[in-house]
Each structure stands twice: as C-alpha cells, then as structure tokens.
Design a protein around this motif. Structure first.
Motif, PDB file in Angstrom:
ATOM      1  N   PHE A 117      -6.004   9.055   1.581  1.00 43.13           N
ATOM      2  CA  PHE A 117      -4.621   9.497   1.365  1.00 43.13           C
ATOM      3  C   PHE A 117      -4.117   9.162  -0.032  1.00 43.13           C
ATOM      4  O   PHE A 117      -3.366   9.922  -0.637  1.00 43.13           O
ATOM      5  N   THR A 118      -4.523   8.010  -0.546  1.00 42.33           N
ATOM      6  CA  THR A 118      -4.045   7.604  -1.874  1.00 42.33           C
ATOM      7  C   THR A 118      -4.579   8.553  -2.940  1.00 42.33           C
ATOM      8  O   THR A 118      -3.952   8.723  -3.985  1.00 42.33           O
ATOM      9  N   ARG A 119      -5.734   9.159  -2.672  1.00 40.91           N
ATOM     10  CA  ARG A 119      -6.258  10.157  -3.613  1.00 40.91           C
ATOM     11  C   ARG A 119      -5.545  11.480  -3.416  1.00 40.91           C
ATOM     12  O   ARG A 119      -5.150  12.146  -4.372  1.00 40.91           O
ATOM     13  N   TYR A 149       0.852  -1.206   0.000  1.00 39.40           N
ATOM     14  CA  TYR A 149       0.000   0.000   0.000  1.00 39.40           C
ATOM     15  C   TYR A 149       0.883   1.249   0.000  1.00 39.40           C
ATOM     16  O   TYR A 149       0.726   2.145  -0.835  1.00 39.40           O
ATOM     17  N   ALA A 150       1.813   1.297   0.951  1.00 38.19           N
ATOM     18  CA  ALA A 150       2.642   2.498   1.104  1.00 38.19           C
ATOM     19  C   ALA A 150       3.574   2.688  -0.097  1.00 38.19           C
ATOM     20  O   ALA A 150       3.818   3.819  -0.530  1.00 38.19           O
ATOM     21  N   GLU A 151       4.083   1.590  -0.619  1.00 39.35           N
ATOM     22  CA  GLU A 151       4.999   1.691  -1.763  1.00 39.35           C
ATOM     23  C   GLU A 151       4.274   2.245  -2.989  1.00 39.35           C
ATOM     24  O   GLU A 151       4.751   3.188  -3.636  1.00 39.35           O
ATOM     25  N   GLN A 152       3.116   1.662  -3.295  1.00 37.66           N
ATOM     26  CA  GLN A 152       2.379   2.112  -4.477  1.00 37.66           C
ATOM     27  C   GLN A 152       1.926   3.569  -4.300  1.00 37.66           C
ATOM     28  O   GLN A 152       2.021   4.370  -5.223  1.00 37.66           O
ATOM     29  N   MET A 153       1.485   3.905  -3.102  1.00 37.43           N
ATOM     30  CA  MET A 153       1.055   5.285  -2.842  1.00 37.43           C
ATOM     31  C   MET A 153       2.245   6.243  -2.979  1.00 37.43           C
ATOM     32  O   MET A 153       2.105   7.347  -3.512  1.00 37.43           O
ATOM     33  N   SER A 154       3.415   5.829  -2.538  1.00 38.34           N
ATOM     34  CA  SER A 154       4.582   6.694  -2.617  1.00 38.34           C
ATOM     35  C   SER A 154       5.012   6.930  -4.067  1.00 38.34           C
ATOM     36  O   SER A 154       5.448   8.022  -4.431  1.00 38.34           O
ATOM     37  N   ILE A 155       4.907   5.880  -4.873  1.00 41.07           N
ATOM     38  CA  ILE A 155       5.251   6.060  -6.292  1.00 41.07           C
ATOM     39  C   ILE A 155       4.260   7.031  -6.925  1.00 41.07           C
ATOM     40  O   ILE A 155       4.636   7.935  -7.677  1.00 41.07           O
ATOM     41  N   ALA A 156       2.976   6.838  -6.597  1.00 40.20           N
ATOM     42  CA  ALA A 156       1.955   7.770  -7.097  1.00 40.20           C
ATOM     43  C   ALA A 156       2.272   9.193  -6.654  1.00 40.20           C
ATOM     44  O   ALA A 156       2.158  10.145  -7.432  1.00 40.20           O
ATOM     45  N   PHE A 157       2.686   9.332  -5.404  1.00 40.65           N
ATOM     46  CA  PHE A 157       3.067  10.641  -4.845  1.00 40.65           C
ATOM     47  C   PHE A 157       4.219  11.242  -5.646  1.00 40.65           C
ATOM     48  O   PHE A 157       4.203  12.428  -6.002  1.00 40.65           O
ATOM     49  N   LEU A 178      -2.837   7.674 -10.937  1.00 44.32           N
ATOM     50  CA  LEU A 178      -4.170   7.300 -10.443  1.00 44.32           C
ATOM     51  C   LEU A 178      -4.303   5.787 -10.326  1.00 44.32           C
ATOM     52  O   LEU A 178      -4.871   5.272  -9.363  1.00 44.32           O
ATOM     53  N   ALA A 179      -3.736   5.077 -11.306  1.00 46.93           N
ATOM     54  CA  ALA A 179      -3.804   3.610 -11.275  1.00 46.93           C
ATOM     55  C   ALA A 179      -3.003   3.066 -10.087  1.00 46.93           C
ATOM     56  O   ALA A 179      -3.431   2.117  -9.405  1.00 46.93           O
ATOM     57  N   LEU A 180      -1.847   3.663  -9.839  1.00 47.35           N
ATOM     58  CA  LEU A 180      -1.034   3.237  -8.696  1.00 47.35           C
ATOM     59  C   LEU A 180      -1.765   3.507  -7.382  1.00 47.35           C
ATOM     60  O   LEU A 180      -1.736   2.692  -6.459  1.00 47.35           O
TER      61      LEU A 180
END
Lengths: 354, 354
Positions: free
Chosen positions: B345-347, B225-233, B319-321
């Motif tokens: 947070f992911t949004r 979760y955190a990894e994918q969100m961080s890449i999106a970030f 957005l996909a990440l």
C-alpha cells in the motif's frame, strides 16, 4: 433572568478563552492538540480558527446554554465554578452550528454584521464552524472535573447520540425548505425542533447531570425539560421573525422576512396550511417556494398567517411547551434559587423580544 | 493491490448500507437514532441524508481506508469480518470530508460528476457531509464488537484527538491558499498533511489497534505507518494533479489545473519558491493568488515547478515517506500476508495513476 445572564457571560467567555485563546502560539497548540510531528503554523491557526471564532463570539450571543448548564449544576447542589469548562461544550457547539447554518442558508447577516463566510470566505468560516464541533468534545478528554472513565464514556456516548439527531433534524428542516408542498405534520415539525434545536438543549442538561453524577431518572427529567424548552424557544424564534418583519426592525440582525425567503416551514405555516382557504394555501406554497420574494409577498404570507390565527396558535403551543418544560423540574429535589431561575428561563425563551 | 481493494469494496459497502440504508424507514430511524419524541419524517431523511450520501459512495472511491483497517486487523491475527463496522468509521468520515471540502473550495466536479452541493444544494450537501462526521462515531456506542467500556472510551478519546487535528490541518491549508506570499516551511507543509490527511489515516490504524486490544507501542507504530503513508499519498495527489493537468486528462474527475486555481501551496510550490529566480517566485505567487487563472498561467506555474526540479523533489520525498511508513511495520509481529499488502500500500499511494 437578564441579571443571571449578564453575571455569567464574562466568566463563560474567559473559560472559552482558556480553551481557544485569542492569541494562538506553539505552546497552546502542543498542549491542546498534541505535539506536532513536524511544526505547526500558529499564525495560520490564528487566522483560520481563533480570529473567526472570536469575531463571532464577540458579536454577542447570550450564552444561555452555558448559563442553564451552570444553573443545573447549582440546582443539583454542586459548585458551578468547578464545572465551567463543561458549560462551554454546548456553547461552542451552538456557535459552530451558527456558522455552518449561515453557509447552508447563504445568510448575509449574523448578529448585526456580515455573516462569517462573507467576512472570512466560505472555506475559513466552514472549517472554523466544523472545528467548533470537535474542539468542545476534547474537553471531556482533558477532564478538568477529574471524572472517572465511566463518566467520561457516558458523556461521549450521550454527545454522539445527540449530535447525530441534530443532523437528522437539520436534514428534515432543510428538505422541507426545498419542497413546495406543505405536507409535514405538526408532530413531524415538533420532532424536527426536538432534534435540531432540542438536542443541543439536551446536551446542556444531560452533560450537567452526567458530570455531577445524577441518576438516570434525573438526567432524563432535565433532558426533557431542556428539550421542551428548546422547542418552545424555536417556535418563539419563528414568531419573533414574523414580528420583527412587521416592525421592519433592522436591530434583529437578520434580514427582513428571512424565514419566508428561506421557505421555512414553521409551525405557523403548517397550521395555516391546514386552516386557510385552498387559494391561500396555494399562494403560501408559491411564495415560500420561490427563490426570492419581494416585500409585498412577504407581507402577504404574514397576512395569511394572521387570517388563520396561526401566530397566536404557535404562541399558545410555545407557552404550553414551556409549561411542560417547567413541570419536568417540579418532581426533582433541586436547590430552590437556581430551580427558580431554570423555571424563569422557560418563560424567557417564549417572551423574549430579541 | 487492486485485487485486495476489489475484493473488499462490496463488503465494505454492504456494511455501510447496514449503518445507513439506501431506503430509510421509521424502524431504521428509531433503531439507529433512537425513539422519536414525536414523529420522524423518513422521506425527508431519505432525501436529505441517504440519497446524497449514497450518490457519492456509488460514484466510486477505492475504500482504501477501510481495506487498510481490515488488513491491519488481519495482520494482528484477528478475523476482519468481525470488525467490519469499525472499518467503515474512517471511510464514512473521509467521504464526509470530501463533501465539506468541495463546499469549502467551491469545487465543480467530484468523481466525474457535478459536486454534491451543485447537485443537491449547499444546504443538503453540507448537512449530509457533517452528518457523516457523527454517524460513524455512533458505531462505537452501538458496539458491534462487544468491546469493554475502557476500549470504547479509548476509541472515543482517540477519535476526538485526531478529528481536532484534522481541522487544524485544514485550517492551515486554507489559510495558506488565501495568502499571497509563500512563506510556510516544508516542515509546516508536512505538518499540515500530517493533520489534514494523516489524522484520518491514523484513525484507520489506531482504531484497528484499539478494537483488537493491541499494546500502546503497537498502536503508536501503526499510527506512524498510517501517518507517513498518508502524507506520501497527499504529496502523490498533488503530483497527480500536475501530471493530469499536463495530460489535460478529464478522467481525473477534477478540473484542469485545479490546485493552481485554488492557490494550493503544495510541497512542489514551496520547494520552487525556495529555489526559483525572484521573478519566477513573484510570478508563482501572483498566479496562485489570482482569483482565476487561464490555461497559460496554469502551464506557466508548472513550467516553474519543472525548472526547479520541484516535481521530482516532491516525488522523492513521497517515496522516502512511503519507505519510512513501511519501516514502522518492520519491528511488529504481524501475519506475513496482510503485512505484505500493508507494505504494498505504501508503494501504491505514491505510484498510483488515478
């Protein structure tokens, strides 16, 4: 002393090469750093980490921290070959601090060649230096010595203790460089050395004690040995800078009068500030504080240090610290031959000429 | 989302202040760093560590890493107040990387003011930044959560894993900046983000799972979760740089066209290099590789990114990440309210405008 260093150096370098190969590929990256989520770029890692790190290592360095580690293991009656990867922990950390220090000081030379940040760029050099703070810590996790959980935890907690104090000492030293007044005490100077230089020495000794399962008392005694020896080494280093400046020897690999230019508050400077005439102290502070110095100013500082007997004073302190370091070993039950080498090291760090 | 951030930020800062007070004295130094062998210089530590670190923290930052940590703890059904010091681990690490990154990039601005190395000197800033790599790791040893030995060891081994990969990612990124040809793949770009930005996110999530005693499967899911969100970030950050450059908004606290000047190979750049005409690709490489760029060149790069739809492409990927990140939470047995925040947070990381 030279013999022991020369004997171990290639073995240490071979071990470092297993931890960070000269040629990086996907298999190494997946093994050492873990499987990628997507895809590594081994060529980029090669250029950003392996190349600069090996360039620095290949330029020299005596690897004495690794050798002291191995001698301690032998002195404890254990086989040093079984603990080789751990010997590389303080060695890689030390070389990392060299790269970072050179960025901090904006040094131009290192080991007879351009400083790494001038050769590879500040970004690459600094990241490589910082990577060398964490690469060796992974060795504990990889556990080549088959240590139990408690031992690995003790190693990590020790490393965190010492690496925090390293930055405390470096912070004190840097702050003093940037201050005009010479107001720190000798005890604060010795503390700075105990933290900045001593903690790496303590890592050498404590890690050797921890991985071979020594008692807390033994760990403490060898930590004290290494700390006192490291302070003696640091003072010896400062004296060497003065001597090499007087000799104008380019072979030292540093600039002429480097410590004066940096405004370093060495033990000699602190001693001179306590013992020189007020005008000389004012001159000392003036020159050390200036952004740049010419040759005459550098020689003027050294003349003040000579007039107060501060170089001789520092040498006596270094010799006394080296003796105190040796004494920490005398109550321990150590194998005689490596113990002799460990004692000899305390002399070597003060009497060396490079 | 703003509410949760605003609610926790002062609490997080108070906790950081307990770990590193704004006013340093001997008692704090002896307690946090251990008894001195000789004598500390609290004023020097104040100036070298506390002042620059608090200057950076007081300039802002959303503390979202600490807040995500606390939300995860709450989502696991535990009391976040009991784990506050651990929430500061990734937060202090993150702020340390900011100082070091700014030295590496020779950045001039940070959070609306001069970069720390310009304000305090490279030596002080860099040492403070590096101290922030080790200060938080000592929290595990100080053990405010009364964790057992196995849990503390797991925390250390996790931190060593992630902090090694951080430097791998940073190394890849830096090397690419310095290369003219845009030859890395999208998967390599995503890996770089997973390492450079993602590992700090993974520390947030894994530490929350470790200190509260979650299963390996839960730890892995929240790490993903955190990894994918961080890449999106990270991708969101790169898009923001383009948008703010187009707006010429100084409020972003960075220079106009910073990423172009730095020669960053963002996902947009990689996508454009695959899809633009050969002359445009050559121009893109030329401008990104140049030591300095004027305004026209920066806008020319952005026009190329627009012509290939690369900004839109990057936004879709982000957005996909973010969606994938949310999905990693969906199978877990989490408290609904904090779980909703974690999803939100992911949004936020993709849709934020600062």
């Amino acid at each position: 002393m030279r013999d022991v260093l020369d004997e171990w150096r290639p073995v240490v370098d071979e071990t470092i090469e297993e931890l960070l190969p000269r040629l990086v590929d996907d298999a190494y990256l997946a093994d050492f750093f873990g499987e990628p989520t997507y895809q590594y770029d081994p060529d980029a890692v090669q250029a950003a980490l392996s190349d600069p790190i090996w360039e620095l290592l290949d330029r020299g360095g005596k690897r004495w921290r690794a050798v002291v580690f191995l001698l301690l293991v032998e002195a404890f009656g254990e086989d040093p070959d079984e603990y080789l990867p751990y010997a590389c922990v303080p060695e890689i950390l030390h070389n990392g601090t060299i790269i970072v220090d050179d960025v901090e000081d904006d040094a131009s030379m290192r080991r007879g060649d351009a400083a790494l940040h001038l050769e590879h760029g500040t970004d690459v050099a600094l990241n490589a230096g910082n990577a060398m703070y964490f690469l060796p810590l992974k060795i504990i996790t990889r556990d080549p010595g088959d240590l139990d959980d408690g031992t690995r935890l003790a190693a990590y907690e020790m490393l965190m203790y010492e690496l925090n104090r390293t930055h405390l000492g470096q912070g004190m030293d840097i702050h003093w460089h940037n201050e005009k007044e010479i107001q720190m005490s000798e005890r604060q100077y010795l503390e700075m050395c105990a933290c900045k230089t001593g903690c790496l020495g303590r890592i050498v000794a404590r890690l050797a004690a921890i991985v071979t399962g020594q008692s807390d008392a033994v760990e403490q005694a060898v930590a004290d040995y290494a700390e006192q020896m490291s302070i003696a080494f640091q003072i010896g280093d400062d004296i060497l800078d003065v001597e090499h400046t007087l000799d104008e020897a380019g072979a030292f690999g540093k600039e002429f009068g480097n410590d004066v230019r940096e405004g370093k508050k060495t033990l000699m400077v602190i001693h001179a500030a306590r013992n020189a005439d007020p005008e000389d102290v004012a001159r000392l502070e003036e020159i050390l504080w200036a952004d740049d110095n010419d040759e005459d100013e550098i020689l003027e500082v050294i003349e003040i240090l000579q007039s107060t007997g501060s170089i001789e004073y520092a040498r006596e302190q270094a010799l006394a610290l080296a003796e105190r370091a040796r004494n920490h070993l005398s109550d321990l039950d150590l194998e005689p031959e490596p113990a002799d080498h460990l004692s000899a090291f305390t002399r070597f760090v003060v009497e060396r000429d490079v």
